[in-house]
Design an enzyme around this catalytic site. Structure first.
Site, short mmCIF file in Angstrom:
data_model
loop_
_atom_site.label_atom_id
_atom_site.label_comp_id
_atom_site.label_asym_id
_atom_site.label_seq_id
_atom_site.Cartn_x
_atom_site.Cartn_y
_atom_site.Cartn_z
CD GLU A 199 -1.50 1.45 5.64
OE1 GLU A 199 -0.72 0.67 5.07
OE2 GLU A 199 -1.93 1.26 6.79
CB THR A 204 -0.92 0.04 1.25
OG1 THR A 204 -0.10 0.02 2.42
CG2 THR A 204 -1.88 -1.13 1.25
#
Length: 318
Positions: free
Chosen positions: A260, A212
């Site tokens: 994220e 991420t």
């Protein structure tokens, strides 16, 4: 589009213009009505259109510590205003001294002496000057004194968002905080966006097979409620379908709240240090702590599947 910060940035030879003033956080559909009216009126009169806004938000100066979460930073607002055809954006530094300008002084210093307003376009509840004492009626009286028109535009759009409440920045912030990014999208006319620089996190996503981009958001950003969302990740001019996680990562006893974004089906992305944007399309599920790592991985795979389906069905052109 020209962008000015402070009255001194306005060109000395600036002529007449059509002006609208406001915080315009989010540039939502109600704001768009006013701005579009100002742009169209300016074209009719053959003069430029100017949006006047403030930094920081006036409430932070008048009531320190009360700065509202922002739906869009100033550069994003300027981009949205440019798309609406605005010719210039003036960001006025909102200081304690500036906050004490009387409505009459504000009119003279900003609208008359520097912007040479030919017309001013506002919503019905527009207030300005010290203690927000200036009203649209007062502005109209000043217009007669200083040779500018005042046009009032009803900005109150309603829809399903917020149970039928009139669209506003306040309502949008509430919906974002509740995780209702679909409702926020209806008000804004586009998905709610969060921006920031990608920084190094714990890199657990990479270890788990879902790398991420950990986005360090800008100050005072309106961040959606903790959970998983379908959305888009904007980086280096590219728009990528994404599964977005907001929260403290309770699976690993996290305490810091993060945003994220996992770019779906993308391999080998290196975004560290880049300024990126994340659009929130739809809420998928709330934040949770699982009994095992396997249960977490299974759910993450299901999250990505759901996000992929939501994005595939989205009518947005990217």
């Amino acid at each position: 589009m020209q962008r000015w910060r402070g009255l001194e940035d306005i060109p000395q030879d600036w002529g007449r213009s059509v002006v609208t003033i406001g915080s315009y956080d989010g540039v939502h559909r109600g704001h768009q009505l006013i701005i579009e009216h100002a742009v169209n009126r300016a074209r009719e009169l053959g003069v430029p259109s100017v949006v006047v806004t403030f930094d920081p938000h006036p409430s932070e100066v008048v009531r320190p510590g009360s700065h509202p979460p922002l739906l869009a930073p100033h550069h994003r607002r300027a981009e949205l205003m440019a798309e609406l055809g605005v010719d210039a954006v003036l960001v006025l530094p909102f200081t304690t001294v500036f906050s004490q300008l009387s409505p009459a002084d504000f009119v003279v210093k900003v609208l008359v002496d520097r912007l040479h307003a030919k017309a001013v376009v506002e919503g019905p509840n527009f207030r300005f000057g010290h203690r927000a004492a200036g009203t649209v009626d007062f502005l109209a009286e000043q217009g007669k004194l200083h040779d500018f028109e005042v046009e009032v535009v009803d900005l109150y759009v309603t829809g399903a968002a917020g149970g039928g409440e009139p669209f506003s920045s306040t309502l949008t912030r509430r919906l974002v905080a509740e995780g209702d990014v679909g409702g926020a999208r209806e008000i804004l006319g586009r998905p709610h966006r969060v921006e920031g620089v990608v920084v190094r996190g714990a890199q657990r996503g990479r270890e788990l097979g879902f790398p991420t981009a950990n986005v360090e958001t800008l100050p005072h950003t309106a961040i959606p409620a903790d959970g998983v969302y379908a959305g888009y990740l904007h980086a280096q001019g590219e728009v990528m379908p994404a599964a977005v996680s907001v929260g403290t990562n309770p699976q690993f006893d996290g305490t810091e709240r993060t945003v994220e974004a996992y770019a779906i089906d993308r391999v080998g992305l290196d975004l560290y240090g880049l300024h990126v944007a994340v659009d929130f399309l739809a809420f998928v599920r709330g934040q949770a702590k699982f009994d095992s790592l396997d249960a977490l991985l299974e759910t993450m795979a299901e999250d990505v599947k759901k996000c992929r389906e939501i994005i595939a069905a989205d009518d947005r052109q990217v």
